[in-house]
Design a protein around this motif. Structure first.
Motif, PDB file in Angstrom:
ATOM      1  N   ARG A  14       0.820  -1.216   0.000  1.00  0.00           N
ATOM      2  CA  ARG A  14       0.000   0.000   0.000  1.00  0.00           C
ATOM      3  C   ARG A  14       0.851   1.262   0.000  1.00  0.00           C
ATOM      4  NH1 ARG A  14      -2.491   0.865   5.515  1.00  0.00           N
ATOM      5  NH2 ARG A  14      -0.456   1.861   5.788  1.00  0.00           N
ATOM      6  N   ASP A  15       1.883   1.308   0.867  1.00  0.00           N
ATOM      7  CA  ASP A  15       2.649   2.548   1.054  1.00  0.00           C
ATOM      8  C   ASP A  15       3.782   2.704   0.051  1.00  0.00           C
ATOM      9  OD1 ASP A  15       0.962   2.904   3.153  1.00  0.00           O
ATOM     10  OD2 ASP A  15       2.461   2.578   4.722  1.00  0.00           O
ATOM     11  N   GLY A  16       4.394   1.601  -0.372  1.00  0.00           N
ATOM     12  CA  GLY A  16       5.463   1.670  -1.364  1.00  0.00           C
ATOM     13  C   GLY A  16       6.795   2.140  -0.836  1.00  0.00           C
ATOM     14  N   GLY A  17       6.854   2.595   0.393  1.00  0.00           N
ATOM     15  CA  GLY A  17       8.072   3.129   0.988  1.00  0.00           C
ATOM     16  C   GLY A  17       7.693   4.033   2.140  1.00  0.00           C
ATOM     17  N   CYS A  18       8.667   4.758   2.679  1.00  0.00           N
ATOM     18  CA  CYS A  18       8.385   5.672   3.784  1.00  0.00           C
ATOM     19  C   CYS A  18       7.368   6.716   3.339  1.00  0.00           C
ATOM     20  CB  CYS A  18       9.678   6.359   4.242  1.00  0.00           C
ATOM     21  SG  CYS A  18       9.406   7.654   5.473  1.00  0.00           S
ATOM     22  N   ILE A  19       6.299   6.856   4.097  1.00  0.00           N
ATOM     23  CA  ILE A  19       5.254   7.804   3.701  1.00  0.00           C
ATOM     24  C   ILE A  19       5.699   9.250   3.883  1.00  0.00           C
ATOM     25  CG2 ILE A  19       3.416   6.157   4.225  1.00  0.00           C
ATOM     26  CD1 ILE A  19       2.878   7.756   6.791  1.00  0.00           C
ATOM     27  N   GLY A  20       6.781   9.442   4.650  1.00  0.00           N
ATOM     28  CA  GLY A  20       7.252  10.806   4.863  1.00  0.00           C
ATOM     29  C   GLY A  20       8.181  11.299   3.785  1.00  0.00           C
ATOM     30  N   CYS A  21       9.250  10.521   3.494  1.00  0.00           N
ATOM     31  CA  CYS A  21      10.270  10.993   2.543  1.00  0.00           C
ATOM     32  C   CYS A  21      10.363  10.145   1.297  1.00  0.00           C
ATOM     33  CB  CYS A  21      11.631  11.052   3.230  1.00  0.00           C
ATOM     34  SG  CYS A  21      12.261   9.421   3.725  1.00  0.00           S
ATOM     35  N   GLY A  22       9.692   8.995   1.264  1.00  0.00           N
ATOM     36  CA  GLY A  22       9.743   8.142   0.085  1.00  0.00           C
ATOM     37  C   GLY A  22      10.896   7.163   0.081  1.00  0.00           C
ATOM     38  N   ALA A  23      11.629   7.038   1.202  1.00  0.00           N
ATOM     39  CA  ALA A  23      12.731   6.071   1.259  1.00  0.00           C
ATOM     40  C   ALA A  23      12.197   4.683   0.937  1.00  0.00           C
ATOM     41  CB  ALA A  23      13.376   6.079   2.643  1.00  0.00           C
ATOM     42  N   PRO A  24      12.987   3.843   0.245  1.00  0.00           N
ATOM     43  CA  PRO A  24      12.493   2.522  -0.162  1.00  0.00           C
ATOM     44  C   PRO A  24      12.159   1.638   1.031  1.00  0.00           C
ATOM     45  CG  PRO A  24      14.853   2.727  -0.545  1.00  0.00           C
ATOM     46  CD  PRO A  24      14.367   4.097  -0.195  1.00  0.00           C
ATOM     47  N   PRO A  25      11.370   0.586   0.807  1.00  0.00           N
ATOM     48  CA  PRO A  25      10.938  -0.276   1.914  1.00  0.00           C
ATOM     49  C   PRO A  25      12.082  -0.849   2.730  1.00  0.00           C
ATOM     50  CG  PRO A  25       9.673  -0.749  -0.060  1.00  0.00           C
ATOM     51  CD  PRO A  25      10.745   0.202  -0.472  1.00  0.00           C
ATOM     52  N   GLY A  26      13.204  -1.137   2.073  1.00  0.00           N
ATOM     53  CA  GLY A  26      14.337  -1.716   2.797  1.00  0.00           C
ATOM     54  C   GLY A  26      14.883  -0.814   3.886  1.00  0.00           C
ATOM     55  N   ARG A  27      14.641   0.497   3.790  1.00  0.00           N
ATOM     56  CA  ARG A  27      15.120   1.423   4.809  1.00  0.00           C
ATOM     57  C   ARG A  27      13.974   1.931   5.689  1.00  0.00           C
ATOM     58  NH1 ARG A  27      18.289   3.953   0.614  1.00  0.00           N
ATOM     59  NH2 ARG A  27      17.270   5.961   0.948  1.00  0.00           N
ATOM     60  N   SER A  28      12.842   1.258   5.640  1.00  0.00           N
ATOM     61  CA  SER A  28      11.671   1.682   6.410  1.00  0.00           C
ATOM     62  C   SER A  28      11.175   0.520   7.255  1.00  0.00           C
ATOM     63  CB  SER A  28      10.555   2.151   5.465  1.00  0.00           C
ATOM     64  OG  SER A  28      11.027   3.141   4.564  1.00  0.00           O
ATOM     65  N   ARG A  29      10.403   0.862   8.283  1.00  0.00           N
ATOM     66  CA  ARG A  29       9.801  -0.149   9.141  1.00  0.00           C
ATOM     67  C   ARG A  29       8.332   0.184   9.349  1.00  0.00           C
ATOM     68  NH1 ARG A  29      13.353  -0.637  14.441  1.00  0.00           N
ATOM     69  NH2 ARG A  29      13.444   1.614  14.209  1.00  0.00           N
ATOM     70  N   VAL A  30       7.538  -0.857   9.686  1.00  0.00           N
ATOM     71  CA  VAL A  30       6.114  -0.639   9.947  1.00  0.00           C
ATOM     72  C   VAL A  30       5.952  -0.127  11.380  1.00  0.00           C
ATOM     73  CG1 VAL A  30       3.835  -1.681  10.059  1.00  0.00           C
ATOM     74  CG2 VAL A  30       5.471  -2.427   8.315  1.00  0.00           C
ATOM     75  N   HIS A  31       5.273   1.002  11.522  1.00  0.00           N
ATOM     76  CA  HIS A  31       5.028   1.591  12.846  1.00  0.00           C
ATOM     77  C   HIS A  31       3.525   1.716  13.091  1.00  0.00           C
ATOM     78  CE1 HIS A  31       9.215   2.718  13.669  1.00  0.00           C
ATOM     79  NE2 HIS A  31       9.294   3.033  12.388  1.00  0.00           N
ATOM     80  N   HIS A  32       3.150   1.641  14.353  1.00  0.00           N
ATOM     81  CA  HIS A  32       1.756   1.898  14.727  1.00  0.00           C
ATOM     82  C   HIS A  32       1.460   3.388  14.563  1.00  0.00           C
ATOM     83  CE1 HIS A  32       2.244  -2.014  16.767  1.00  0.00           C
ATOM     84  NE2 HIS A  32       0.916  -2.098  16.755  1.00  0.00           N
ATOM     85  N   ILE A  33       0.341   3.690  13.906  1.00  0.00           N
ATOM     86  CA  ILE A  33      -0.076   5.093  13.801  1.00  0.00           C
ATOM     87  C   ILE A  33      -0.554   5.576  15.170  1.00  0.00           C
ATOM     88  CG2 ILE A  33      -1.709   6.681  12.718  1.00  0.00           C
ATOM     89  CD1 ILE A  33      -1.668   4.802  10.254  1.00  0.00           C
ATOM     90  N   ASP A  34      -1.519   4.868  15.756  1.00  0.00           N
ATOM     91  CA  ASP A  34      -1.878   5.093  17.157  1.00  0.00           C
ATOM     92  C   ASP A  34      -1.022   4.145  17.979  1.00  0.00           C
ATOM     93  OD1 ASP A  34      -3.860   6.927  16.502  1.00  0.00           O
ATOM     94  OD2 ASP A  34      -5.357   5.341  16.233  1.00  0.00           O
TER      95      ASP A  34
END
Length: 449
Positions: free
Chosen positions: A358-378
């Motif tokens: 769904r997100d394709g990468g970091c929703i903030g800066c667009g970094a690829p998935p390999g440099r991102s992690r899944v975080h709880h929104i709440d």
């Protein structure tokens, strides 16, 4: 030191004596081997002459001579530029000639006497045509590097040994000998050198302008050996398979070694990304390929690989989907929502794949998935649920920024087709206008359908 010119004249005459009357093509093997030996001898003797000439040009072009410098009188900035220009080489190669000359040619003192060469054994090897310029430069560089930590007698013995061993060695073999000799002469220097090599270790992986991926790296010996040995083993196995196929008469033309090495590294990464025996969870390690359902059926259009800007054709999408460690995200159908509520603290692998799709990468800066992690929104600690609708991909920097600065995240819609929005705090945007997630905003319209 004796002049190399007489020996050069003899070597050229010997080469002329075995050279064919018409052309080299079709020359018998014995004559060809002798020609090759004499060409090497001539080249080394030419190096010897060039070293002596370069040394004297450098001496007569010393900076303290000012306008009277030989190089300046010939219209050049210095001796290095003069040599590079007249020999048709680079300033680096010209500097090497000067450095070898300074170390191996007796230098004239102000009194007019000749001072002994700093490295007489190497000098004798160069003058006789047994050691070439590049080999001499490598030996001198190593000896000079340990000079302050090794006694003069041991250094002289090492130089004599190296000068005797260097003839007949190619440069990589000589370099291996020098590395071992350096460790033998200065064992206390091995550990600091290893620390320096560890500090220099890096790997840069990036996309170039064409959309391809460029790798550049450097590894210290202990960790580099892991990479080198595994890649070499895989290449060796392929070479054995090729040899066996050729023996049976059904072999294909051999592939270049660099191409085999690249395929070996790809195979290693593909295996690891789909391996269940590592007991490690690597969010984003699985490759996600996005493609519209209609395009996949028709065979037209393109797909997108998460983290890669360059679109790929449908045949590439199908080929990747057939391999391990690749999840084809076919868009346009119903999306499954994976919810675990408060039963689990951590997102499951299936949830992470869905959120990455769904997100394709970091929703903030667009970094690829390999440099991102899944975080709880709440936040989980504030009662947040471990549901796909309560998770998003964030790199560490954006995770801290969003939570520290008071940004909000909103998800509209179900499953992987949901739209993800970042809502800025009032001090950033008084109207708090929602902004689309960075990675999804850059997708092609077909892929975002």
């Amino acid at each position: 030191m004796s002049s190399p010119v007489d020996a050069l004249t003899d070597a050229v005459a010997a080469l002329a004596g075995v050279w064919p009357d018409e052309h080299v093509e079709g020359c018998e093997a014995g004559r060809l081997v002798e020609m090759n030996r004499l060409v090497g001898q001539v080249r080394r003797l030419v190096d010897a002459a060039a070293v002596q000439v370069a040394s004297e040009i450098s001496r007569q072009s010393r900076p303290e001579l000012g306008a009277d410098s030989l190089a300046k009188r010939q219209g050049h900035r210095n001796a290095t530029v003069m040599l590079a220009t007249t020999l048709g080489t680079t300033t680096g190669e010209a500097s090497k000639l000067i450095d070898v000359g300074a170390a191996t040619v007796p230098q004239l003192r102000l009194s007019g006497e000749a001072a002994p060469a700093r490295h007489p054994h190497v000098g004798a090897g160069v003058a006789s045509g047994r050691i070439g310029r590049d080999a001499a430069a490598a030996i001198i560089r190593m000896l000079d590097g340990v000079e302050q930590r090794v006694g003069s007698s041991r250094l002289d013995e090492a130089e004599e040994h190296l000068a005797a061993q260097a003839p007949g060695l190619d440069l990589p073999s000589l370099q291996r000998l020098l590395v071992r000799m350096e460790a033998h002469l200065d064992p206390d220097g091995v550990a600091p050198k290893e620390e320096d090599l560890r500090a220099r270790t890096f790997l840069s992986a990036r996309q170039d302008a064409s959309g391809g991926v460029t790798l550049k790296g450097f590894f210290d010996p202990s960790r580099g050996a892991v990479v080198l040995n595994l890649v070499d083993a895989m290449v060796t196995a392929e070479l054995h398979r090729q040899r066996d196929a050729e023996t049976r008469g059904n072999g294909l033309p051999p592939r270049p070694i660099p191409e085999m090495q690249a395929d070996a590294l790809i195979a290693i990464c593909a295996h690891y990304s789909g391996c269940t025996a590592t007991n490690q969870t690597l969010p984003g390690a699985t490759v996600v390929v996005r493609v519209a359902f209609d395009d996949l059926q028709s065979g037209a259009g393109v797909g997108l690989i998460d983290g890669i800007d360059q679109p790929v054709c449908i045949s590439t999408v199908r080929r990747m989907a057939a391999g391990g460690g690749v999840i084809p995200a076919v868009l346009g159908g119903e999306s499954e929502i994976l919810d675990w509520g408060r039963e689990k603290r951590l997102f499951t692998t299936a949830q992470k794949r869905a959120i990455t799709t769904r997100d394709g990468g970091c929703i903030g800066c667009g970094a690829p998935p390999g440099r991102s992690r899944v975080h709880h929104i709440d936040w989980w600690s504030h009662g947040g649920r471990t549901d796909a609708a309560n998770g998003c991909l964030l790199c560490d920097a954006c995770h801290h920024l969003i939570h520290d600065q008071g940004w909000e995240i909103r998800i509209d819609g179900p499953g992987i087709a949901a739209a993800v929005w970042l809502i800025p705090p009032p001090h950033v945007d008084a109207a708090r206008t929602p902004r689309p997630a960075a990675a999804t905003s850059a997708r092609m319209p077909e892929a975002a359908a």
